[in-house]
Design an enzyme around this catalytic site. Structure first.
Site, PDB file in Angstrom:
ATOM      1  CB  CYS A  87      35.071  44.675  45.904  1.00  0.00           C
ATOM      2  SG  CYS A  87      36.311  43.220  44.592  1.00  0.00           S
ATOM      3  CG  HIS A 130      40.692  46.903  44.565  1.00  0.00           C
ATOM      4  ND1 HIS A 130      39.861  46.995  45.012  1.00  0.00           N
ATOM      5  CD2 HIS A 130      40.187  45.290  43.935  1.00  0.00           C
ATOM      6  CE1 HIS A 130      38.738  46.376  45.414  1.00  0.00           C
ATOM      7  NE2 HIS A 130      39.232  44.873  43.966  1.00  0.00           N
ATOM      8  CD  GLU A 131      41.195  44.404  40.673  1.00  0.00           C
ATOM      9  OE1 GLU A 131      40.844  43.302  40.688  1.00  0.00           O
ATOM     10  OE2 GLU A 131      40.403  45.435  39.756  1.00  0.00           O
ATOM     11  CG  HIS A 134      41.277  40.333  44.242  1.00  0.00           C
ATOM     12  ND1 HIS A 134      40.022  39.971  45.206  1.00  0.00           N
ATOM     13  CD2 HIS A 134      40.837  41.217  43.763  1.00  0.00           C
ATOM     14  CE1 HIS A 134      39.251  40.363  44.859  1.00  0.00           C
ATOM     15  NE2 HIS A 134      39.463  41.892  44.145  1.00  0.00           N
TER      16      HIS A 134
END
Length: 227
Positions: A87, A130-131, A134
C-alpha cells in the site's frame, strides 16, 4: 499516531457533484496515481475526507472515478483469490498475503452524479476492493493473520483493536443497491395495498425485476383468494 488514526476513519459521502472542488480532487488523484504507477488510489490515502476511488485501466487509455461506491454483489466465497499486496501509505517493503473476491459488482456515481453499475474481475477487482477498504478505514495490515507477522511498530499500533478490525476486513457484506431498493419498495407496497388492480400492477413490476411469471394474473376473481 494522528496520521495512522486518520487512515482508520470512515469517509464522508460526496453530495456536491460536478463541482470545481470535486473536479480538482479527481485531477489530483489521477496525477498522483500515474506518478506512483498504481492501479488505483483512494482520496483517503491523500488525506481527503471523501468517498472517491480512482482506477486506472491497465490495458486501455480509459480511467474510472467511483464516487460513493458500494459493493452490491460478490462472487462466491469459494472462488476468492490469493494476492500479495502493498500500500502506498505503508512502507514499500511491507507486503501482506490476503484473499479478495474474484469479482465484485459496484454501484457508484460518476463525477456528474450519474449512477452507474460495473462488475470488476481480475486485477481491477482486487484493486477496487483494496481502495474501497480505505473508504471504511481498513488497511491491508487488518487482513494480516496475526500481529507477529507485522513490523513491531505497526503491531503495537494495531494491538488494541486488531481482532475487531480483522473481523471488519474479512466481512463480505453487500449493500442494497438500486435494484434491491426497488424490490423492497414493491414488497412494502404489496403488504399495504389492498386494491386488486394495484396488486396486479405490482406483480407485473416484480416479475420484470425478478424475471418470473406474473402470479397475480392467474388469481381468480374475488372473493376467492389467490394462494
Amino acid at each position: 499516531m494522528a496520521a495512522w488514526l486518520a487512515l482508520k476513519q470512515l469517509l464522508t459521502l460526496i453530495i456536491a457533484y460536478n463541482s470545481t472542488a470535486l473536479k480538482t480532487l479527481a485531477s489530483k488523484l489521477k496525477s498522483t496515481c500515474k506518478a506512483e504507477k498504481a492501479v488505483g488510489l483512494a482520496a483517503q490515502q491523500c488525506g481527503v475526507d471523501a468517498s472517491i476511488v480512482y482506477l486506472e485501466e491497465p490495458s486501455s487509455s480509459s480511467n474510472t472515478f467511483l464516487i460513493n461506491p458500494q459493493i452490491v454483489k460478490r462472487s462466491p466465497e469459494t472462488e476468492m483469490k490469493p494476492w500479495t499486496e502493498f500500500c502506498l501509505v505503508l512502507p514499500p517493503s511491507l507486503k501482506i498475503e490476503l484473499l479478495r473476491d474474484s469479482s465484485v459488482t459496484v454501484e457508484y456515481n460518476d463525477l456528474t452524479g450519474e449512477r452507474g453499475t460495473r462488475t470488476f474481475t481480475g486485477e481491477l477487482s482486487r484493486a477496487v476492493q483494496h481502495e474501497m477498504d480505505h473508504d471504511r478505514g481498513i488497511l491491508i495490515v487488518d487482513h494480516s493473520a496475526s500481529l507477529t507477522s507485522l513490523p513491531p511498530w505497526i503491531a503495537s499500533l494495531e494491538a488494541d483493536s486488531h481482532d475487531q478490525r480483522q473481523a471488519v476486513a474479512f466481512r463480505r457484506s453487500v449493500a442494497c443497491g438500486v435494484e434491491c431498493q426497488d424490490r423492497r419498495k414493491l414488497a412494502k407496497q404489496s403488504r399495504t395495498n389492498t386494491k386488486r388492480q394495484d396488486v396486479l400492477d405490482l406483480s407485473r413490476q416484480r416479475s420484470r425485476l425478478y424475471g418470473t411469471s406474473e402470479k397475480a394474473v392467474q388469481c381468480p376473481p374475488p372473493p376467492i383468494p389467490c394462494i
